[in-house]
Scaffold this motif. Structure first.
Motif, PDB file in Angstrom:
ATOM      1  N   SER A 398       0.797  -1.224   0.000  1.00 37.65           N
ATOM      2  CA  SER A 398       0.000   0.000   0.000  1.00 37.65           C
ATOM      3  C   SER A 398       0.828   1.272   0.000  1.00 37.65           C
ATOM      4  O   SER A 398       0.311   2.334  -0.328  1.00 37.65           O
ATOM      5  CB  SER A 398      -0.931   0.013   1.218  1.00 37.65           C
ATOM      6  N   THR A 399       2.096   1.232   0.378  1.00 41.52           N
ATOM      7  CA  THR A 399       2.876   2.456   0.488  1.00 41.52           C
ATOM      8  C   THR A 399       4.224   2.285  -0.188  1.00 41.52           C
ATOM      9  O   THR A 399       4.742   1.187  -0.315  1.00 41.52           O
ATOM     10  CB  THR A 399       3.116   2.848   1.961  1.00 41.52           C
ATOM     11  N   GLU A 668      -2.594  -0.652   9.409  1.00 43.21           N
ATOM     12  CA  GLU A 668      -2.512   0.365   8.365  1.00 43.21           C
ATOM     13  C   GLU A 668      -3.548   1.478   8.477  1.00 43.21           C
ATOM     14  O   GLU A 668      -3.401   2.503   7.821  1.00 43.21           O
ATOM     15  CB  GLU A 668      -2.632  -0.309   6.991  1.00 43.21           C
ATOM     16  N   PRO A 670      -4.074   3.653  10.936  1.00 40.42           N
ATOM     17  CA  PRO A 670      -3.537   4.938  11.419  1.00 40.42           C
ATOM     18  C   PRO A 670      -2.761   5.719  10.367  1.00 40.42           C
ATOM     19  O   PRO A 670      -2.682   6.946  10.452  1.00 40.42           O
ATOM     20  CB  PRO A 670      -2.627   4.510  12.585  1.00 40.42           C
ATOM     21  N   GLU A 671      -2.168   5.044   9.378  1.00 45.19           N
ATOM     22  CA  GLU A 671      -1.364   5.758   8.384  1.00 45.19           C
ATOM     23  C   GLU A 671      -2.123   6.015   7.091  1.00 45.19           C
ATOM     24  O   GLU A 671      -1.570   6.587   6.157  1.00 45.19           O
ATOM     25  CB  GLU A 671      -0.097   4.958   8.065  1.00 45.19           C
ATOM     26  N   ALA A 672      -3.381   5.574   6.990  1.00 46.22           N
ATOM     27  CA  ALA A 672      -4.162   5.777   5.774  1.00 46.22           C
ATOM     28  C   ALA A 672      -4.793   7.165   5.786  1.00 46.22           C
ATOM     29  O   ALA A 672      -5.429   7.568   6.771  1.00 46.22           O
ATOM     30  CB  ALA A 672      -5.248   4.710   5.656  1.00 46.22           C
ATOM     31  N   ALA A 673      -4.608   7.895   4.704  1.00 41.59           N
ATOM     32  CA  ALA A 673      -5.209   9.221   4.589  1.00 41.59           C
ATOM     33  C   ALA A 673      -6.721   9.091   4.460  1.00 41.59           C
ATOM     34  O   ALA A 673      -7.220   8.288   3.659  1.00 41.59           O
ATOM     35  CB  ALA A 673      -4.636   9.947   3.382  1.00 41.59           C
ATOM     36  N   HIS A 678      -6.648   3.730  -0.170  1.00 43.86           N
ATOM     37  CA  HIS A 678      -6.136   2.874   0.900  1.00 43.86           C
ATOM     38  C   HIS A 678      -7.104   2.851   2.081  1.00 43.86           C
ATOM     39  O   HIS A 678      -7.432   1.779   2.626  1.00 43.86           O
ATOM     40  CB  HIS A 678      -4.766   3.420   1.329  1.00 43.86           C
ATOM     41  N   TYR A 679      -7.572   4.001   2.469  1.00 44.78           N
ATOM     42  CA  TYR A 679      -8.509   4.135   3.590  1.00 44.78           C
ATOM     43  C   TYR A 679      -9.799   3.364   3.324  1.00 44.78           C
ATOM     44  O   TYR A 679     -10.278   2.598   4.176  1.00 44.78           O
ATOM     45  CB  TYR A 679      -8.786   5.622   3.784  1.00 44.78           C
TER      46      TYR A 679
END
Length: 718
Positions: A398-399, A668, A670-673, A678-679
């Protein structure tokens, strides 16, 4: 004789509590019903909220017409574009004049002559730099600049004095920005290609390749590769500090009409009369090599083809004005519109959310709604062939630090990991929990049961994070050091139990009554089982070291990861044993004693009574216990997260890591916009987990009710 008595003839009052009991029953029934309805309402709201977050992922792209802008230049454009906010457009015509025009249809800015002569243009991959080349070989690099709160202006990174290319009759040329202030230019004439390295305030450098009749020329966005198409022959050079090195030379089936890059230069589009194909590099033993990957369904070459600067989306425009948009990871066109004939030039906005079309004398601005072109239901569940991968695969990644990175969102690795972890945990916990429940409820003495049952239930009070911490930091290294013993331990324990049962049958009845008192066999078996475990976990590793000099995990080396499925299965199984044991033991213990006593009275042994009378009567409760345990294993987060290495792979075995749906969401989210693909896909993971749990629980309840009805009828008939 006179007898005195305190008793009177008045009747003793009897208090009638029936009305009070009825009121309490009604109140309790209403409270329970209200709580049940509230729970169903909360679950329904949660379900629809998840759907509301997920649905935008699969909405078709949209297109909305904006302003029509009058052009103040009569010469046709050779390059144009927009700023990121889509407030200004810029345009360069064949005479080398550049102008900025507001997309709000207000009057344009003053025209500026950038280069004189009959001009051609080539833009960099991000359309932020444009190389202008005159018919005399003069070239100048320009860059449209949009300062915040100021009027747009033209910048000349290499100066406003034209540079001489030293070439005439240039057939093709291409521009790439390899660094902040460094550019590369490729110029193709009839018999050679000249490569220029241009840098601010530094002398220009060039090199030459003897290649004839180049029809199409492309530099990769970072300037590391040069693609030249001569007829049906495609050549690829690797460009470094020294002389260019030929990497690939391919003979295509027929001469293409055009070729262009998708975002980042990772994919190459080659257009023929009959269709458009996608090519990208595939890793091999001799390095990366270009290979054809797929054809786009419904895509045909058109005189107007254009790509997005930062995403893998391209568009085609027919002379009749039919617009089609395609994405590299979707089948067929994602958007099709009829815009009318007469379109001469088209260009996406930098973010891909706008489209600028030029007709004779005017511009037409469109707003595009296409936030996630690479996401489709198929991509989430089927194998996808990504750039630089040797073959299609299920990938979750994802990143990345690369700006041109394409998110890879396959849910298959997490679904497979969830099922593998839950299945192994149930395989570990079910025999232990059911055997303990049967022995505790049927064979154990009541005095011993009062100690054993609460002790096992206390195991369920351990938090998951504590079990995961112990599994990851202590259990995983221990299993790695004693892997062979751990694998042999279940077989040794089963063998010892069977041997003890056989030996017990061979002992005289007097000895059995003396040494194996009914209900207390476990007191003698436990030390023997502990000795067996010590032998498996201590003696076998010592024997391994003596014979091979290292343990099984070290011999497996690459194929063994310290935190793996085996560690997770053992840790999760330990967490499931108290839950399954408690519910199963209660179900067995709740079977009416008269059924067992009747069976024993008819001459059946205790084991026959347990297996043929008690267990069928408790089957619905045991099945419910197993399903509740399976649901707990499916939703487990912290143990899987801390004990498995959290690796999203599909084909991993017993000694490799995995990742579950619940752990993936926990890691993931907490780090998804917020609002990103991704969110929303993480919310889709939660929705899949919720649906799976509801389906399993519903099916389990149906089976449980049928088992209960079936054995209840048998009990009534008996």
């Amino acid at each position: 004789m006179e007898i005195h008595s305190d008793m009177t003839d008045r009747p003793i009052p009897v208090h009638d509590n029936a009305g009070r009991r009825r009121m309490i029953d009604r109140l309790t029934r209403r409270v329970v019903t209200a709580c049940g309805v509230a729970i169903l309402l909360v679950m329904t709201l949660l379900f629809f909220w998840l759907i509301w977050v997920v649905v935008p992922l699969f909405i078709s792209p949209g297109m909305h017409a904006g302003n029509q802008i009058k052009l103040w230049q009569s010469s046709p454009a050779i390059a144009m574009g927009m700023d990121r906010q889509q407030r200004w457009g810029w345009r360069i015509d064949h005479q080398g004049s550049g102008r900025f025009m507001p997309l709000s249809a207000e009057p344009p800015s003053a025209e500026l002559t950038l280069l004189r002569g009959d001009i051609r243009a080539s833009a960099s991959a991000d359309h932020e730099s444009v190389l202008l080349l005159s018919d005399s070989g003069a070239m100048v690099l320009v860059k449209p600049d949009f300062p915040q709160g100021e009027e747009p202006r033209w910048k000349f990174p290499l100066g406003d004095v034209p540079l001489s290319s030293g070439e005439e009759h240039v057939r093709q040329f291409s521009l790439a920005q390899s660094a902040d202030n460094r550019w590369q230019v490729a110029l193709a004439t009839a018999d050679h290609i000249t490569l220029w390295r241009l840098e601010a305030q530094q002398p220009a450098q060039n090199s030459r390749l003897n290649v004839r009749d180049v029809d199409h020329l492309l530099l990769s966005p970072d300037g590391s590769l040069l693609f030249a198409l001569s007829g049906a022959q495609l050549r690829v050079w690797r460009i470094g500090n020294g002389e260019p090195q030929l990497r690939d030379s391919l003979m295509l089936a027929e001469p293409p009409e055009s070729m262009m890059f998708l975002s980042g230069g990772s994919s190459l589009l080659i257009a023929y009369d009959h269709g458009i194909s996608q090519w990208f590099d595939i890793a091999s033993s001799s390095g990366p090599h270009l290979r054809q990957i797929r054809h786009f369904n419904g895509a045909q070459w058109q005189p107007l083809m254009f790509t997005e600067p930062h995403r893998r989306v391209f568009g085609t425009l027919s002379p009749q004005g039919e617009l089609k948009l395609f994405a590299s990871k979707q089948d067929g066109a994602i958007l099709s519109r009829q815009l009318g004939a007469g379109i001469e030039l088209a260009q996406f906005s930098p973010e891909g959310d706008g489209l600028l079309l030029e007709r004779a004398g005017s511009w037409q601005h469109y707003r595009l709604t296409n936030p996630w072109p690479d996401i489709s239901w198929r991509n989430l569940w089927q194998k996808v062939w990504y750039e630089n991968y040797p073959e299609p695969d299920y990938v979750w990644q994802s990143t990345s630090a690369n700006d041109y990175y394409q998110g890879k969102f396959s849910l298959v690795p997490m679904v497979v990991g969830t099922l593998k972890a839950a299945g192994l945990a149930m395989l570990f916990a079910t025999p232990l929990a059911l055997a303990a429940a049967m022995y505790t409820a049927w064979f154990m003495t009541p005095q011993l049961r009062r100690w054993v049952k609460p002790s096992i239930e206390m195991m369920g009070a351990l938090p998951s994070v504590v079990i995961g911490l112990i599994a990851g930091l202590w259990l995983a290294p221990k299993i790695a050091d004693r892997l062979l013993g751990v694998l042999l331990l279940p077989l040794l324990l089963a063998g010892v139990l069977l041997l003890c049962g056989w030996l017990m049958q061979k002992l005289p009845p007097r000895w059995r009554r003396c040494w194996f008192a009914e209900g207390r066999e476990v007191l003698l078996l436990l030390p023997l089982l502990l000795l067996t475990a010590v032998f498996a976990l201590w003696a076998i590793p010592l024997a391994e070291q003596a014979l091979w000099g290292q343990g099984l995990a070290a011999r497996l080396s690459v194929d063994y990861q310290q935190r793996n499925l085996l560690v997770a299965g053992v840790a999760m199984g330990f967490a499931l044993v108290p839950l399954i044991f408690t519910l199963s033991e209660d179900a067995i213990f709740s079977v009416p004693a008269s059924l067992g006593q009747g069976s024993l009275a008819l001459g059946a042994t205790q084991w026959q009574t347990l297996t043929r009378v008690v267990l069928p009567g408790a089957s619905s409760g045991i099945f419910a216990a197993l399903m509740i345990g399976f649901g707990r294993a499916i939703g487990e987060t912290m143990i899987v997260l801390m004990a498995t290495g959290n690796t999203p792979v599909t084909d991993g075995g017993l000694f490799e890591g995995l990742r579950s749906l619940a752990a993936n969401v926990a890691v993931e989210m907490p780090e998804a916009a917020a609002g990103s693909a991704h969110y929303r896909i993480l919310f889709l993971s939660a929705l899949v987990l919720l649906i799976f749990t509801l389906v399993v629980n519903t099916a389990a309840e149906v089976v449980r009710q049928r088992l209960r009805q079936r054995y209840s009828q048998q009990e009534v008939q008996g």
